[in-house]
Scaffold this active site. Structure first.
Site, PDB file in Angstrom:
ATOM      1  N   GLU A 172       0.830  -1.191   0.000  1.00  0.00           N
ATOM      2  CA  GLU A 172       0.000   0.000   0.000  1.00  0.00           C
ATOM      3  C   GLU A 172       0.876   1.256   0.000  1.00  0.00           C
ATOM      4  OE1 GLU A 172      -2.677   0.463   3.297  1.00  0.00           O
ATOM      5  OE2 GLU A 172      -3.907   1.888   2.185  1.00  0.00           O
ATOM      6  N   GLY A 208       3.858   1.807  10.427  1.00  0.00           N
ATOM      7  CA  GLY A 208       3.522   1.182  11.702  1.00  0.00           C
ATOM      8  C   GLY A 208       2.943  -0.216  11.513  1.00  0.00           C
ATOM      9  N   GLU A 262      -2.760  -3.409   6.719  1.00  0.00           N
ATOM     10  CA  GLU A 262      -3.912  -4.282   6.911  1.00  0.00           C
ATOM     11  C   GLU A 262      -4.088  -5.346   5.842  1.00  0.00           C
ATOM     12  OE1 GLU A 262      -3.873  -1.080   6.007  1.00  0.00           O
ATOM     13  OE2 GLU A 262      -5.598  -0.508   4.788  1.00  0.00           O
ATOM     14  N   HIS A 321      -6.779  -0.809  14.994  1.00  0.00           N
ATOM     15  CA  HIS A 321      -6.873  -0.020  13.757  1.00  0.00           C
ATOM     16  C   HIS A 321      -6.837  -0.956  12.542  1.00  0.00           C
ATOM     17  CE1 HIS A 321      -5.848   3.536  11.122  1.00  0.00           C
ATOM     18  NE2 HIS A 321      -5.378   2.537  10.379  1.00  0.00           N
ATOM     19  N   GLU A 322      -5.854  -1.822  12.509  1.00  0.00           N
ATOM     20  CA  GLU A 322      -5.714  -2.710  11.338  1.00  0.00           C
ATOM     21  C   GLU A 322      -6.881  -3.680  11.238  1.00  0.00           C
ATOM     22  OE1 GLU A 322      -3.702  -1.553   9.390  1.00  0.00           O
ATOM     23  OE2 GLU A 322      -2.479  -0.410  10.806  1.00  0.00           O
ATOM     24  N   HIS A 333      -9.887  -2.335   9.528  1.00  0.00           N
ATOM     25  CA  HIS A 333      -9.775  -2.331   8.062  1.00  0.00           C
ATOM     26  C   HIS A 333     -10.212  -3.655   7.429  1.00  0.00           C
ATOM     27  CE1 HIS A 333      -7.795   1.443   7.275  1.00  0.00           C
ATOM     28  NE2 HIS A 333      -6.677   1.161   7.907  1.00  0.00           N
ATOM     29  N   GLU A 361      -8.857   5.361   6.219  1.00  0.00           N
ATOM     30  CA  GLU A 361      -8.003   5.697   7.356  1.00  0.00           C
ATOM     31  C   GLU A 361      -8.725   6.485   8.447  1.00  0.00           C
ATOM     32  OE1 GLU A 361      -5.601   4.025   7.696  1.00  0.00           O
ATOM     33  OE2 GLU A 361      -5.008   3.410   5.690  1.00  0.00           O
ATOM     34  N   ARG A 413       6.986   9.562   2.157  1.00  0.00           N
ATOM     35  CA  ARG A 413       6.417  10.710   2.840  1.00  0.00           C
ATOM     36  C   ARG A 413       7.108  10.942   4.173  1.00  0.00           C
ATOM     37  NH1 ARG A 413       3.654   6.766   4.814  1.00  0.00           N
ATOM     38  NH2 ARG A 413       2.231   7.045   6.567  1.00  0.00           N
TER      39      ARG A 413
HETATM   40  N1  BES Z   1      -3.238   1.418   5.719  1.00  0.00           N
HETATM   41  C1  BES Z   1      -2.225   1.826   6.609  1.00  0.00           C
HETATM   42  C2  BES Z   1      -0.846   1.400   6.177  1.00  0.00           C
HETATM   43  C3  BES Z   1      -0.170   2.427   5.349  1.00  0.00           C
HETATM   44  C4  BES Z   1       0.329   3.557   5.925  1.00  0.00           C
HETATM   45  C5  BES Z   1      -0.018   2.255   4.009  1.00  0.00           C
HETATM   46  C6  BES Z   1       0.929   4.502   5.153  1.00  0.00           C
HETATM   47  C7  BES Z   1       0.573   3.202   3.230  1.00  0.00           C
HETATM   48  C8  BES Z   1       1.062   4.331   3.794  1.00  0.00           C
HETATM   49  C9  BES Z   1      -2.459   1.263   7.997  1.00  0.00           C
HETATM   50  O1  BES Z   1      -3.757   0.910   8.263  1.00  0.00           O
HETATM   51  C10 BES Z   1      -2.109   2.359   8.936  1.00  0.00           C
HETATM   52  O2  BES Z   1      -2.814   3.326   8.971  1.00  0.00           O
HETATM   53  N2  BES Z   1      -1.016   2.228   9.656  1.00  0.00           N
HETATM   54  C11 BES Z   1      -0.504   3.262  10.503  1.00  0.00           C
HETATM   55  C12 BES Z   1      -0.615   2.871  11.938  1.00  0.00           C
HETATM   56  C13 BES Z   1      -1.989   3.013  12.476  1.00  0.00           C
HETATM   57  C14 BES Z   1      -2.088   2.513  13.889  1.00  0.00           C
HETATM   58  C15 BES Z   1      -2.474   4.441  12.459  1.00  0.00           C
HETATM   59  C16 BES Z   1       0.955   3.453  10.143  1.00  0.00           C
HETATM   60  O3  BES Z   1       1.522   2.580   9.498  1.00  0.00           O
HETATM   61  O4  BES Z   1       1.512   4.483  10.497  1.00  0.00           O
HETATM   62 ZN    ZN Z   2      -5.074   2.423   8.442  1.00  0.00          ZN
END
Ligand code: BES
Ligand code: ZN
Length: 939
Positions: free
Chosen positions: A186, A326, A329, A362-363, A366, A385, A868
């Site tokens: 992702e 972090g 999902e 969180h995951e 999803h 998100e 990013r």
């Molecule tokens: N869908 C995201 C993973 C993700 C993050 C993909 C950034 C692409 C770019 C996952 O569900 C997510 O939001 N992960 C967060 C942690 C969460 C507890 C807020 C992350 O990876 O920072």
């Molecule tokens: Zn997420």
């Protein structure tokens, strides 16, 4: 002028024509010249209608998006990683449905070596005229000699790739002397593992096979159905069951030598029971008990909440040593950063547990919201998100009610985004994005924090059960499909209409999701027992200019107003339509004061007259029972933002904080902590800094005296309060706290490695390591560095990594930075965090700024402009800059390196923050300093 435009258009036209000619001539060209295409794609986007038309007529479409006329139905994919060589071989057979006759098929690929492309219909080869890769678009283009009629085809591709090029896509992750492979796709990295239609709307089924060395475990989204040993290569080919239809970004492949624990999920009759497994390195499965327990309870909660069965036959969770974000999902196989998953009971703090639990829930949210129902395109990323972020509090409130996560939503999620969303450089929740850089950049505070905040507001006025039912309907209606924001609102609308027949939910929510920013409501007393409320866009720079007509709502919002008075909480919502210039609130006889926005559920700020602020401060001081802890946190949060934006004087903001001597709850203190730390860095090198230190010491002393440095068995929320107060005391140098920290630190450091070594209480570790290191000598630092290198527990490593950045001695920090760059010391996925830590230290700030400017090309090479995290480093390390010199340095840095990649908006944010800091120093510093002086003199 128009002549100039004509000339420019002609130049564009010629350029594109050139490129087109290039393309047509280069039949066997595989890698297209990056330079030519870069200039072409750029021109293409800025060009007028004419050249685009011309392009179309030449049947050459340069677009980041794929055609909607070729739809993948199934991927049959085999991947064979070679861990010794750091490479992989792959073969994919994609069943596609071509909806209309066409001469070409485009799909995504990146960093892959495409060896062979065949296209078949009914097992017969279709002649391919040429295939080539357009690196700039990350696409593989297949052209046919003759137009393909509409129908079903198979695209068959052999390819190979590298496992060591980056830590996204399909990659190797090393730990100790072992290697494993994992994937993270992702948002746009599936194309780095196999050629595919890498957009969320192209859902297809997957038949995956992984080739693994003996002794390894192979995991994917689905359950294993066969494993065939090849004695020649001593490998096993593991095949997995066909998946349900899903987006490419959710596919996942892991090869590891881990152990697992498993639990049966009780679905309460909603679907079949299934097994939840958590994986950890061999010998470390005790670290997954916490995750497994949260995972089980949260999954059971979600099944009940959504009323939709978990659609896969199994669910695995695993921590990967080298990990970009972090957690992700992937459906049926959630991957985590180690610090976001593993809990060692002996060393993990309360914060570590809460943070791991947050990530897991969180995951898991999803699995339905995001995976079963997915946004059509990344423009609506917030649906994924924002929703998962909001579900975190709901799930944890259900399974761990004593943690009071609903209250903590303010400090964990909402307060920070209210700051970034008060800048011109912010963006709307629903945001048009196209390129991979733009896509990755919107995984930001607006999608996550603002998204979840407006959902919380929506739930606030729709009602909890109505919200749940609407969400459940939505998931049932769109399962295995894709949606836009409107689809969610349409599912909630009938429940909203029950109580609000005259209002339109879509219109209300559009004002929050389709324009940037949020309002401040200004409240003034009206005639006889009324309050008159008006609204305006809230910007930290009140004098900032922008075009109010650049969006359809003209920066006006449809606001649900709630309020309370000394006589209680009003039952009804007062709606403030975006079209009205003001609304009136009629108070009841006997109402003496009034506070708007109960528990800060509404995503807006409230500005009162000085007299009304005075009344609210009296209520705070008198510990009014009407003001909940969220209300108190809200008032602290609002008053500082309003003072910065000059809606109220800083004296009022400071006066309000005097009530903290009677505050004993965590959330208001957590809010105050953020404001004081921000203020301290603004006053760092000025007279006010010393005053603030004394003032905060004075405020915390009563509560500090009630805390213990000895291990205590208290409820979670008290533990959080204790750590907050002790760390504030250490941060603001309360003498008794400072000496205690140093004493604990030295005795810990001396005893490490000795027979009688005593472990420190987990909750105190962060504070003691970090503040203990503030005055560390080089020898002490070296000792802690050694401990860090030897440490095996990821969370303990993180605490030590942070502590290593604490010393006031710049030479030590320089050494740290040099050592950290070596990935044998600090992993690539942790390095930028170390840079940020050092930049947070006033003694390291200039060092980091020099480093970034001097080594920028090396940073870009190592982390890529598409990261990013690299983009966000710029606002991160410069957040306290507050001089014209720094502003010029930053501007010249940006003009030296104009390509910002995924960091473009981050750069604009950084500049705006810097200008705001300069303004703050000029406008507010004297007032705050004077106030502190006066207050301390009168003590
Ligand atoms: N869908 C995201 C993973 C993700 C993050 C993909 C950034 C692409 C770019 C996952 O569900 C997510 O939001 N992960 C967060 C942690 C969460 C507890 C807020 C992350 O990876 O920072
Ligand atoms: Zn997420």
């Amino acid at each position: 002028m128009s002549l100039l435009i004509l000339v420019i258009s002609l130049v564009c036209l010629l350029r594109i024509h050139d490129c087109k000619t290039n393309l047509m001539l280069s039949f066997d060209l595989v890698k297209f010249s990056k330079f030519t295409l870069q200039s072409v794609t750029k021109r293409y986007r800025v060009s007028t209608v004419k050249p685009i038309k011309r392009m179309e007529s030449l049947k050459m479409k340069l677009s980041d998006r794929l055609s909607g006329l070729v739809l993948p139905v199934n991927y049959n994919l085999k991947l064979h990683p070679n861990m010794e060589k750091g490479t992989f071989e792959g073969h994919v057979n994609i069943h596609v449905n071509v909806k209309e006759e066409r001469k070409h098929i485009y799909l995504h690929t990146k960093f892959l070596d495409i060896k062979n492309v065949k296209v078949l219909k009914d097992n017969k080869d279709i002649p391919v005229a040429k295939f080539f890769e357009v690196a700039q678009l990350e696409q593989l283009m297949i052209h046919f000699e003759q137009a393909l009629p509409a129908g079903h085809y198979h695209i068959d591709i052999d390819f190979s790739g590298s496992l060591t090029k980056s830590i996204v896509g399909f990659y190797a992750s090393r730990y100790k002397d072992r290697t494993m492979v994992a994937s993270k796709f992702e948002p746009t990295y599936a194309r780095q593992a196999f050629p595919c239609f890498d957009e969320p709307e192209f859902k297809a089924t997957f038949d995956i096979a992984l080739v693994k060395p003996k002794g390894y475990t192979a995991l994917s989204n689905m359950n294993e159905i066969s494993s065939v040993h090849d004695s020649k290569t001593n490998t096993d080919v593991v095949s997995f069951a066909r998946s349900v239809p899903m987006s490419t970004y959710l596919a996942c492949f892991v090869l590891c030598e881990f152990d697992f624990k498993e639990t049966e999920i009780n679905t309460n009759g909603i679907g079949d029971p299934f097994t939840l497994r958590s994986y950890a390195r061999k010998g470390e499965t005790q670290k997954i008990d916490f995750a497994q327990s949260i995972g089980q309870r949260a999954t059971e909660f979600y099944i009940k909440y959504y009323e939709v069965p978990f659609p896969l036959p199994k669910l695995d969770m695993i921590a990967i040593p080298e990990y970009q974000s972090g957690a992700t999902e992937h459906w049926g196989l959630i991957t985590y950063r180690e610090t976001s998953f593993l809990i060692d009971d002996a060393t993990a703090s309360t914060q570590n547990r809460i943070s791991v639990a947050n990530t897991i829930v969180h995951e898991l949210a999803h699995m339905w919201f995001g995976n079963l129902v997915t946004m059509k395109w990344w423009d609506d990323l917030w649906l994924n998100e924002g929703f998962a972020t909001y579900m975190q509090v709901k799930a944890l409130d259900a399974i761990e009610p004593s943690w009071t996560m609903l209250d903590q939503f303010l400090t964990k999620t909402m307060h920070s985004v209210l700051v970034s969303d008060a800048k011109l450089a912010s963006h709307a929740i629903v945001q048009t994005v196209e390129t991979p850089d733009e896509i990755t950049a919107i995984f930001d505070a607006i999608s996550y924090n603002k998204g979840s905040s407006v959902l919380r507001m929506l739930e606030g006025f729709v009602g909890e059960e109505n919200f749940r039912r609407g969400v459940s309907d939505y998931l049932k209606r769109y399962k295995y499909g894709n949606t836009v924001t409107q689809d969610l609102l349409a599912s909630l609308e009938p429940y909203f209409k029950k109580d609000h027949p005259d209002l339109n939910l879509t219109l209300i929510m559009d004002t929050w999701t389709r324009q940037t920013g949020y309002p401040v409501l200004t409240v003034t007393p009206g005639d006889a027992h009324t309050l008159v409320v008006s609204q305006a866009r809230f910007l930290l720079d009140r004098s900032a200019t922008y075009n109010t007509r650049d969006n359809q709502f003209q920066y006006r919002w449809f606001v649900p107003i709630t309020y309370k008075t000394n006589q209680g909480t009003s039952k009804r919502i007062v709606w403030f339509p975006n079209e009205e210039s003001n609304v009136t609130i009629t108070l009841s006889p006997g109402d003496t004061w009034c506070k708007l926005n109960n528990n800060q559920v509404g995503y807006y700020r409230v500005s009162y007259t000085e007299e009304m602020w005075g009344q609210l401060i009296q209520q705070l001081k008198g510990k009014s029972e009407q003001l909940t802890l969220s209300d108190r946190a809200h008032l602290i949060n609002d008053v500082f933002a309003l003072a910065t934006a000059e809606y109220v004087s800083y004296e009022v903001a400071m006066n309000l904080t005097t009530y903290l001597t009677v505050e004993e709850d965590y959330v208001p203190w957590d809010t105050a902590d953020t404001e004081f730390v921000k203020l301290a860095s603004r006053l760092e090198n000025s007279l006010g800094g010393e005053g603030l230190r004394k003032y905060v010491q004075h405020l915390i002393t009563p509560l500090y005296k009630k805390q213990s440095w000895d291990q205590t068995d208290i409820p979670v929320i008290q533990k959080l309060l204790r750590v907050r107060i002790l760390s504030l005391a250490a941060r603001f140098e309360l003498p008794q706290a400072q000496s205690k920290v140093r004493e604990l630190f030295l005795s810990w450091l001396d005893s490490r490695g000795t027979a009688g070594a005593k472990d420190m209480e987990p909750d105190l570790r962060s504070i003691v390591y970090f503040y203990g290191m503030k005055s560390a000598s080089q020898a002490e630092w070296d000792k802690v560095w050694q401990l860090f290198l030897e440490e095996r527990d990821p969370q303990e490593q993180q605490k030590l990594r942070h502590a290593l950045s604490a010393p006031a001695n710049t030479n030590i920090l320089r050494k740290y930075l040099t050592l950290a760059w070596d990935q044998n010391n600090v992993r690539t996925s942790d390095y930028l965090i170390v840079v940020q830590y050092i930049a947070n230290n006033p003694s390291g700030r200039a060092l980091i700024w020099d480093e970034i400017r001097a080594k920028w090309p090396e940073y870009v090479k190592r982390f890529s402009l598409n990261s990013r995290y690299l983009g966000n480093l710029i606002p991160g390390i410069s957040s306290t800059f507050d001089t014209e010199v720094k502003l010029q340095e930053m501007e010249s840095f940006f003009s030296q390196y104009p390509e910002a990649g995924a960091g473009e908006a981050a750069r604009r944010r950084a500049l705006e923050t810097l200008r705001g800091n300069i303004r703050w120093r000029e406008t507010h510093e004297p007032t705050v300093t004077q106030w502190l002086n006066d207050y301390l003199t009168n003590l």
